[in-house]
Enzyme design. Structure first.
Site, short mmCIF file in Angstrom:
data_model
loop_
_atom_site.label_atom_id
_atom_site.label_comp_id
_atom_site.label_asym_id
_atom_site.label_seq_id
_atom_site.Cartn_x
_atom_site.Cartn_y
_atom_site.Cartn_z
N GLU A 39 0.98 -1.18 0.03
CA GLU A 39 0.00 0.08 0.09
C GLU A 39 0.94 1.27 0.03
O GLU A 39 0.67 2.14 -0.72
CB GLU A 39 -0.84 -0.23 1.16
N TYR A 69 -9.35 1.09 -2.02
CA TYR A 69 -10.60 0.99 -2.73
C TYR A 69 -10.94 2.65 -2.93
O TYR A 69 -11.34 3.08 -1.64
CB TYR A 69 -11.45 0.11 -2.45
#
Length: 250
Positions: free
Chosen positions: A71, A108
């Site tokens: 991430e 997301y």
């Protein structure tokens, strides 16, 4: 072209001293990550490699100590480096669970057009058991190995003669018959649980049962913070250390 592998971390999932196990395949032309745990971005910073210098990331399985830094890498490439995408090498089956079960919760963002793994990375799907050229002079083969039952997990052959276990239970037949006797791998980078029962990792006790001609090729990684207590107790095998560099013949 001269290839090297540099260990960014050599520790277990719970190690604090040695960072999560991950590695960087390096040459003058490329930097390819093997896994990207939570500590991997910090280790890259320590050796002076920035996210935009990473040409690709190979993923072995989705435990946090192997993917927990993805991430950060993705967001830094997006925001610091103007939406630069690096390649992500993994199997099709692993790509689905990596996004749905690990990365989607934090990454997301459909309002801004980020709703898939492909929105952050150039996803390159690799077939199992097929040697695949991912860069000039670098071939990777994913093979399925048992880590935790019913969870996808892969080990790697690098240019056919270097074996990188990622995480796996002890498999004497694979190590002796396939890796050494058949493929004649000169280097084996193998995870090692130093004590206790080997429910999900090969233990040092198990690895010490290997013939000497196999042990002589083994570098031990993915160990706990008490590693120094086991120096001199590893038979013909050798601990590999954080940031250590070894050569990988083509």
């Amino acid at each position: 072209m001269s290839l090297q592998i540099q260990m960014l971390g050599t520790g277990s999932a719970f190690a604090k001293t040695f960072y999560n196990t991950s590695a960087l395949i390096r040459s003058n032309e490329m930097n390819i990550l093997i896994d990207c745990g939570a500590t991997t971005p910090r280790s890259l910073h320590e050796i002076g490699v920035q996210p935009d210098q990473i040409d690709g990331i190979i993923i072995s399985h989705i435990h946090a100590d192997h993917v927990g830094g993805l991430e950060e890498i993705a967001f830094r490439l997006l925001y610091q480096y103007k939406n630069k995408k690096t390649k992500l090498f993994l199997t099709e089956s692993l790509a689905g669970v990596l996004w749905e079960n690990t990365l989607k919760g934090g990454m997301y963002n459909p309002a801004d057009g980020f709703s898939r793994l492909e929105d952050y990375f150039e996803v390159i799907l690799i077939e199992e058991n097929v040697p695949t050229s991912i860069q000039p002079g670098l071939t990777i083969e994913f093979i399925s190995t048992l880590h935790i039952p019913h969870k996808l997990n892969y080990s790697l052959f690098i240019n056919g003669r270097t074996f990188y276990s990622a995480d796996t239970q002890f498999n004497e037949e694979l190590l002796v018959q396939e890796i050494v006797n058949k493929r004649n791998c000169h280097t084996i980078l193998h995870d090692c649980q130093l004590s206790g029962n080997g429910f999900i990792h090969a233990t040092l006790e198990e690895l010490l049962t290997l013939p000497d001609y196999v042990q002589e090729r083994v570098y031990l990684m993915h160990y706990d913070d008490d590693m120094m207590n086991f120096v001199g107790k590893t038979g013909s095998m050798t601990f590999i250390h954080q940031h250590e560099v070894i050569e990988i013949p083509e």
